[in-house]
Design a protein around this motif. Structure first.
Motif, PDB file in Angstrom:
ATOM      1  N   ASP A  88     -35.980 -20.496 -77.568  1.00  0.00           N
ATOM      2  CA  ASP A  88     -36.091 -21.939 -77.828  1.00  0.00           C
ATOM      3  C   ASP A  88     -36.642 -22.681 -76.620  1.00  0.00           C
ATOM      4  OD1 ASP A  88     -35.064 -21.503 -80.345  1.00  0.00           O
ATOM      5  OD2 ASP A  88     -33.051 -22.248 -79.865  1.00  0.00           O
ATOM      6  N   LEU A  89     -36.173 -22.336 -75.430  1.00  0.00           N
ATOM      7  CA  LEU A  89     -36.653 -22.984 -74.207  1.00  0.00           C
ATOM      8  C   LEU A  89     -38.145 -22.740 -74.019  1.00  0.00           C
ATOM      9  CD1 LEU A  89     -36.128 -24.554 -71.573  1.00  0.00           C
ATOM     10  CD2 LEU A  89     -35.603 -22.346 -70.497  1.00  0.00           C
ATOM     11  N   LYS A  90     -38.579 -21.503 -74.203  1.00  0.00           N
ATOM     12  CA  LYS A  90     -40.007 -21.189 -74.026  1.00  0.00           C
ATOM     13  C   LYS A  90     -40.857 -21.937 -75.047  1.00  0.00           C
ATOM     14  CE  LYS A  90     -41.031 -19.220 -70.989  1.00  0.00           C
ATOM     15  NZ  LYS A  90     -41.142 -19.927 -69.707  1.00  0.00           N
ATOM     16  N   ARG A  91     -40.359 -22.070 -76.255  1.00  0.00           N
ATOM     17  CA  ARG A  91     -41.105 -22.827 -77.271  1.00  0.00           C
ATOM     18  C   ARG A  91     -41.259 -24.280 -76.854  1.00  0.00           C
ATOM     19  NH1 ARG A  91     -38.047 -20.285 -82.395  1.00  0.00           N
ATOM     20  NH2 ARG A  91     -39.298 -18.408 -82.566  1.00  0.00           N
ATOM     21  N   ARG A  92     -40.201 -24.851 -76.294  1.00  0.00           N
ATOM     22  CA  ARG A  92     -40.254 -26.253 -75.858  1.00  0.00           C
ATOM     23  C   ARG A  92     -41.185 -26.427 -74.656  1.00  0.00           C
ATOM     24  NH1 ARG A  92     -34.693 -25.830 -76.498  1.00  0.00           N
ATOM     25  NH2 ARG A  92     -34.352 -25.929 -74.265  1.00  0.00           N
ATOM     26  N   GLN A  93     -41.210 -25.460 -73.786  1.00  0.00           N
ATOM     27  CA  GLN A  93     -42.021 -25.586 -72.567  1.00  0.00           C
ATOM     28  C   GLN A  93     -43.512 -25.402 -72.814  1.00  0.00           C
ATOM     29  OE1 GLN A  93     -40.298 -22.687 -69.974  1.00  0.00           O
ATOM     30  NE2 GLN A  93     -38.955 -24.187 -69.023  1.00  0.00           N
ATOM     31  N   ARG A  94     -43.865 -24.594 -73.789  1.00  0.00           N
ATOM     32  CA  ARG A  94     -45.277 -24.308 -74.103  1.00  0.00           C
ATOM     33  C   ARG A  94     -46.097 -24.013 -72.848  1.00  0.00           C
ATOM     34  NH1 ARG A  94     -45.146 -29.240 -77.116  1.00  0.00           N
ATOM     35  NH2 ARG A  94     -44.089 -28.802 -79.051  1.00  0.00           N
ATOM     36  N   GLY A  95     -45.761 -22.929 -72.178  1.00  0.00           N
ATOM     37  CA  GLY A  95     -46.580 -22.474 -71.058  1.00  0.00           C
ATOM     38  C   GLY A  95     -46.230 -23.077 -69.717  1.00  0.00           C
ATOM     39  N   GLY A  96     -44.998 -23.485 -69.508  1.00  0.00           N
ATOM     40  CA  GLY A  96     -44.598 -24.039 -68.229  1.00  0.00           C
ATOM     41  C   GLY A  96     -44.683 -23.010 -67.111  1.00  0.00           C
ATOM     42  N   HIS A  97     -44.636 -23.446 -65.859  1.00  0.00           N
ATOM     43  CA  HIS A  97     -44.743 -22.595 -64.682  1.00  0.00           C
ATOM     44  C   HIS A  97     -43.487 -21.741 -64.513  1.00  0.00           C
ATOM     45  CE1 HIS A  97     -45.695 -21.236 -60.681  1.00  0.00           C
ATOM     46  NE2 HIS A  97     -44.526 -21.693 -60.257  1.00  0.00           N
ATOM     47  N   LEU A  98     -43.661 -20.485 -64.239  1.00  0.00           N
ATOM     48  CA  LEU A  98     -42.550 -19.597 -63.974  1.00  0.00           C
ATOM     49  C   LEU A  98     -42.562 -19.220 -62.502  1.00  0.00           C
ATOM     50  CD1 LEU A  98     -42.870 -17.249 -67.044  1.00  0.00           C
ATOM     51  CD2 LEU A  98     -41.287 -19.129 -66.723  1.00  0.00           C
ATOM     52  N   ASP A  99     -41.451 -19.409 -61.829  1.00  0.00           N
ATOM     53  CA  ASP A  99     -41.344 -19.109 -60.412  1.00  0.00           C
ATOM     54  C   ASP A  99     -40.867 -17.678 -60.239  1.00  0.00           C
ATOM     55  OD1 ASP A  99     -39.394 -20.467 -57.642  1.00  0.00           O
ATOM     56  OD2 ASP A  99     -41.103 -19.100 -57.686  1.00  0.00           O
ATOM     57  N   LEU A 100     -41.803 -16.739 -60.139  1.00  0.00           N
ATOM     58  CA  LEU A 100     -41.441 -15.340 -60.008  1.00  0.00           C
ATOM     59  C   LEU A 100     -40.803 -15.044 -58.653  1.00  0.00           C
ATOM     60  CD1 LEU A 100     -44.517 -13.646 -61.705  1.00  0.00           C
ATOM     61  CD2 LEU A 100     -42.264 -14.046 -62.653  1.00  0.00           C
ATOM     62  N   ASP A 101     -41.029 -15.891 -57.668  1.00  0.00           N
ATOM     63  CA  ASP A 101     -40.415 -15.692 -56.358  1.00  0.00           C
ATOM     64  C   ASP A 101     -38.914 -15.927 -56.394  1.00  0.00           C
ATOM     65  OD1 ASP A 101     -42.819 -15.033 -55.158  1.00  0.00           O
ATOM     66  OD2 ASP A 101     -43.304 -17.128 -54.719  1.00  0.00           O
ATOM     67  N   ALA A 102     -38.426 -16.545 -57.456  1.00  0.00           N
ATOM     68  CA  ALA A 102     -36.991 -16.829 -57.568  1.00  0.00           C
ATOM     69  C   ALA A 102     -36.188 -15.591 -57.948  1.00  0.00           C
ATOM     70  CB  ALA A 102     -36.752 -17.933 -58.593  1.00  0.00           C
ATOM     71  N   ILE A 103     -36.864 -14.487 -58.291  1.00  0.00           N
ATOM     72  CA  ILE A 103     -36.148 -13.259 -58.630  1.00  0.00           C
ATOM     73  C   ILE A 103     -35.562 -12.693 -57.349  1.00  0.00           C
ATOM     74  CG2 ILE A 103     -36.371 -10.911 -59.535  1.00  0.00           C
ATOM     75  CD1 ILE A 103     -38.752 -11.943 -61.170  1.00  0.00           C
ATOM     76  N   PRO A 104     -34.242 -12.571 -57.285  1.00  0.00           N
ATOM     77  CA  PRO A 104     -33.615 -12.114 -56.047  1.00  0.00           C
ATOM     78  C   PRO A 104     -33.887 -10.642 -55.786  1.00  0.00           C
ATOM     79  CG  PRO A 104     -31.980 -12.290 -57.759  1.00  0.00           C
ATOM     80  CD  PRO A 104     -33.273 -12.816 -58.338  1.00  0.00           C
ATOM     81  N   GLU A 105     -34.051 -10.306 -54.529  1.00  0.00           N
ATOM     82  CA  GLU A 105     -34.224  -8.916 -54.121  1.00  0.00           C
ATOM     83  C   GLU A 105     -32.895  -8.427 -53.578  1.00  0.00           C
ATOM     84  OE1 GLU A 105     -36.731  -6.265 -50.913  1.00  0.00           O
ATOM     85  OE2 GLU A 105     -37.320  -8.315 -51.289  1.00  0.00           O
ATOM     86  N   PRO A 106     -32.373  -7.366 -54.132  1.00  0.00           N
ATOM     87  CA  PRO A 106     -31.096  -6.875 -53.614  1.00  0.00           C
ATOM     88  C   PRO A 106     -31.253  -6.380 -52.182  1.00  0.00           C
ATOM     89  CG  PRO A 106     -31.895  -5.487 -55.422  1.00  0.00           C
ATOM     90  CD  PRO A 106     -32.877  -6.592 -55.231  1.00  0.00           C
ATOM     91  N   ALA A 107     -30.261  -6.678 -51.380  1.00  0.00           N
ATOM     92  CA  ALA A 107     -30.278  -6.236 -49.987  1.00  0.00           C
ATOM     93  C   ALA A 107     -30.041  -4.734 -49.924  1.00  0.00           C
ATOM     94  CB  ALA A 107     -29.215  -6.974 -49.197  1.00  0.00           C
ATOM     95  N   ASP A 108     -30.856  -4.034 -49.162  1.00  0.00           N
ATOM     96  CA  ASP A 108     -30.700  -2.604 -48.964  1.00  0.00           C
ATOM     97  C   ASP A 108     -31.118  -2.295 -47.536  1.00  0.00           C
ATOM     98  OD1 ASP A 108     -31.838   0.403 -50.706  1.00  0.00           O
ATOM     99  OD2 ASP A 108     -30.600   0.125 -48.943  1.00  0.00           O
ATOM    100  N   GLU A 109     -30.153  -2.171 -46.668  1.00  0.00           N
ATOM    101  CA  GLU A 109     -30.424  -1.993 -45.247  1.00  0.00           C
ATOM    102  C   GLU A 109     -31.044  -0.628 -44.942  1.00  0.00           C
ATOM    103  OE1 GLU A 109     -30.054  -4.754 -43.403  1.00  0.00           O
ATOM    104  OE2 GLU A 109     -29.396  -5.608 -45.293  1.00  0.00           O
ATOM    105  N   ALA A 110     -30.880   0.346 -45.821  1.00  0.00           N
ATOM    106  CA  ALA A 110     -31.369   1.690 -45.561  1.00  0.00           C
ATOM    107  C   ALA A 110     -32.893   1.797 -45.672  1.00  0.00           C
ATOM    108  CB  ALA A 110     -30.714   2.679 -46.501  1.00  0.00           C
ATOM    109  N   ARG A 111     -33.519   0.908 -46.374  1.00  0.00           N
ATOM    110  CA  ARG A 111     -34.970   0.982 -46.569  1.00  0.00           C
ATOM    111  C   ARG A 111     -35.694   0.200 -45.490  1.00  0.00           C
ATOM    112  NH1 ARG A 111     -35.313  -0.660 -52.744  1.00  0.00           N
ATOM    113  NH2 ARG A 111     -33.702   0.698 -53.485  1.00  0.00           N
ATOM    114  N   GLY A 112     -36.897   0.654 -45.192  1.00  0.00           N
ATOM    115  CA  GLY A 112     -37.722  -0.059 -44.241  1.00  0.00           C
ATOM    116  C   GLY A 112     -38.399  -1.245 -44.895  1.00  0.00           C
ATOM    117  N   ALA A 113     -39.008  -2.080 -44.081  1.00  0.00           N
ATOM    118  CA  ALA A 113     -39.660  -3.294 -44.579  1.00  0.00           C
ATOM    119  C   ALA A 113     -40.776  -2.965 -45.569  1.00  0.00           C
ATOM    120  CB  ALA A 113     -40.202  -4.109 -43.412  1.00  0.00           C
TER     121      ALA A 113
END
Length: 192
Positions: A88-113
């Motif tokens: 329903d929200l997507k229908r109302r927005q009709r192509g609104g901007h999606l902030d993909l940067d808002a997807i959180p990245e889980p912290a994992d200290e064992a991996r390198g940058a």
């Protein structure tokens, strides 16, 4: 209370309907994170997903007095509400901007940058590809392959038959493969 003694979702909802606020807190701790996960994958926007999750939980509390234990699973009912609110929200927005940067990245200290950046690029690419799918295909593939629900559970949530779920997920997987096909090297996948 051990896991074996934990009350069912049905029992918690009935307890809440009878005035037990602690039951609502327990049920929220169980269901809200998964509902948020579904909404995040459906919408690609954390703020919108949080709003959808809050609305879905409010609907759960409002319908609690009328809940009939055993007729459906509480989680299945909630997933259906979440996915319907997202659609329903997507229908109302009709192509609104999606902030993909808002997807959180889980912290994992064992991996390198570099590994962390590669994983983030893969998640971003998957989210972009998901957002290109038709809503029903996206809903089916998120519930099946990300939330790991069974096809009968998904069929109940979406209000379709199991065969339709299978068809939607198959088409969604083909659509994802096509959307990501030219990006294998960029995403660090190499044919061995």
């Amino acid at each position: 209370m051990t896991t074996a003694e934990a009350p069912t979702d049905d029992a918690l909802l009935v307890l809440f309907a009878n005035g037990d606020r602690a039951a609502a807190a327990d049920l929220s701790q169980r269901l809200a994170p998964r509902a948020l996960g579904v909404a995040m994958r459906m919408l690609g926007n954390r703020a919108e997903a949080e709003d959808i999750t809050q609305e879905a939980m409010m609907r759960l509390w409002r319908m609690a007095p009328n809940w009939q234990p055993g007729q459906a699973q509480v989680s299945t009912w909630l997933y259906r509400v979440v996915t319907n609110l997202c659609i329903d929200l997507k229908r109302r927005q009709r192509g609104g901007h999606l902030d993909l940067d808002a997807i959180p990245e889980p912290a994992d200290e064992a991996r390198g940058a570099a590994e962390k950046l590669q994983e983030q690029a893969r998640r971003d690419a998957l989210q972009e590809a998901l957002m290109q799918l038709p809503v029903r295909q996206r809903q089916a593939v998120v519930l099946r392959h990300i939330e790991e629900l069974s096809n009968p559970e998904i069929a109940e949530i979406m209000g379709v038959g199991v065969e339709a779920v299978e068809s939607l997920t198959a088409r969604a997987k083909r659509g994802l493969a096509k959307a990501l096909a030219g990006r294998k090297e960029e995403l660090g996948y190499h044919d061995g």
